[in-house]
Write an enzyme that holds these catalytic residues in place. Structure first.
Site, mmCIF file in Angstrom:
data_model
loop_
_atom_site.group_PDB
_atom_site.id
_atom_site.type_symbol
_atom_site.label_atom_id
_atom_site.label_comp_id
_atom_site.label_asym_id
_atom_site.label_seq_id
_atom_site.Cartn_x
_atom_site.Cartn_y
_atom_site.Cartn_z
ATOM 1 C CD GLU A 6 -2.619 -1.049 2.416
ATOM 2 O OE1 GLU A 6 -2.473 0.349 3.469
ATOM 3 O OE2 GLU A 6 -3.870 -2.084 2.697
ATOM 4 N N GLY A 7 1.780 0.826 0.591
ATOM 5 C CA GLY A 7 2.808 2.315 1.316
ATOM 6 C C GLY A 7 3.055 2.577 1.597
#
Length: 354
Positions: A323-324
């Site tokens: 997701e980062g």
């Protein structure tokens, strides 16, 4: 959109003269030599990227590239493909892991639909202004039977990722982080990692979302089948991407190239983002000068990928969410590194003799 060759030719290495000036300042800071360890390395790299002796991280944005994968049909993930759409909505609503980490880092979150299997209706989604529709196709093909995408689609995914990131940079953001969403995407990422680094399936492929031993065996078999069937050229980033990759992985590669093209730092997240970084580096080796590795994930092949790129992870926390999230956390360290380099006095400035 710009042509890929034009982008690659427009990327120059980071400025070594500013890095040397930064190292000289580091040697005179009021502390024992390089006492803050790799924070000095980060600050000096920022100086070379920004061509300045006073680095600033500025406004931050994490771009989550989303796409679905045909190989998911082979049972390589513990979750169904429908989760991709549900998570895109959650990102936009601000309720996912990346949203919490981004708020902590003071970063904004954008979602880029590169190849989600379902069409997304912005009118029915929260904060739709944060969604960028750059869809190449509704998911890739199953690479155990045919190439994941055409070469033209591979090029298109990189260019669309470049365009999405360029728009964010034009809006005034100056530090980017890469993120991903796509059920089954550790499988194409591992295939890319094996192809580019020469690692084996046992070394590269991990449990992803938490598959059991049978699922891991299916995953390794799928990767080996795809690589044997298509024999991608490891020196040709588009060939690798088209044969065993994903649209969101191409988008991540394009995002990295956009940062490098505009001389901005980009924090690469985990396993899937690093697969995108491998594609970017194959297309343009100089792009690695602009990459910071946010963290090293629990996927076994991630360390191998990072070593191949010559990157040292900022964090090692046993994370495997994607997701980062790792990129967002590492942004805080880049903030600290830049502030330290700007604000800590030298011995001369502090009036300390000798």
């Amino acid at each position: 959109m710009k042509e890929l060759q034009e982008i690659v030719q427009g990327i120059r290495p980071a400025d070594r003269s500013f890095m040397e000036k930064a190292k000289e300042r580091t040697s005179r800071l009021v502390m024992p030599p390089r006492a803050l360890g790799r924070l000095h390395d980060m600050a000096e790299k920022l100086c070379g990227i920004e061509k300045t002796e006073r680095p600033e991280t500025g406004r931050k944005a994490v771009l989550i590239f989303a796409g679905d994968h045909g190989v998911a049909a082979d049972g390589v993930s513990a979750f169904p493909q429908e989760v991709t759409v549900a998570m895109v909505s959650t990102f936009l609503a601000g309720g996912a892991g990346i949203n919490a980490m981004a708020r902590h880092a003071g970063a904004e979150v954008f979602v880029v639909d590169m190849g989600v299997a379902r069409d997304l209706d912005p009118a029915g989604l929260p904060n739709a202004g944060r969604l960028r529709i750059m869809k190449v196709d509704k998911g890739t093909k199953n690479f155990t039977r045919e190439p994941a995408m055409t070469r033209d689609q591979a090029r298109d995914s990189v260019l669309r990722g470049f365009e999405a990131a360029s728009r964010v940079l034009e809006e005034g953001y100056s530090l980017l982080g890469t993120g991903d969403m796509g059920i089954g995407n550790t499988t194409p990422s591992a295939a890319i990692g094996m192809c580019v680094t020469g690692a084996s399936a046992d070394e590269m492929a991990g449990r992803g979302t938490g598959i059991d031993d049978r699922g891991l065996s299916r995953k390794k078999e799928a990767i080996e089948t795809g690589l044997a069937l298509h024999r991608p050229d490891s020196a040709d980033g588009l060939d690798v991407l088209s044969k065993v990759g994903g649209f969101e992985i191409g988008g991540i590669a394009g995002c990295i190239l956009a940062a490098a093209y505009r001389r901005k730092p980009v924090v690469v997240d985990g396993f899937i983002s690093t697969a995108g970084a491998l594609i970017a580096a194959a297309l343009c080796p100089a792009s690695t000068d602009y990459m910071f590795a946010g963290h090293v994930s629990e996927e076994p092949g991630h360390r191998i990928m990072l070593r191949h790129l010559g990157l040292s992870p900022a964090l090692d926390l046993g994370m495997r969410l994607g997701e980062g999230t790792g990129a967002a956390l590492a942004m805080s360290l880049l903030d600290a590194a830049a502030r330290m380099h700007r604000e800590v006095m030298t011995f001369e400035e502090a009036g300390i003799p000798g």
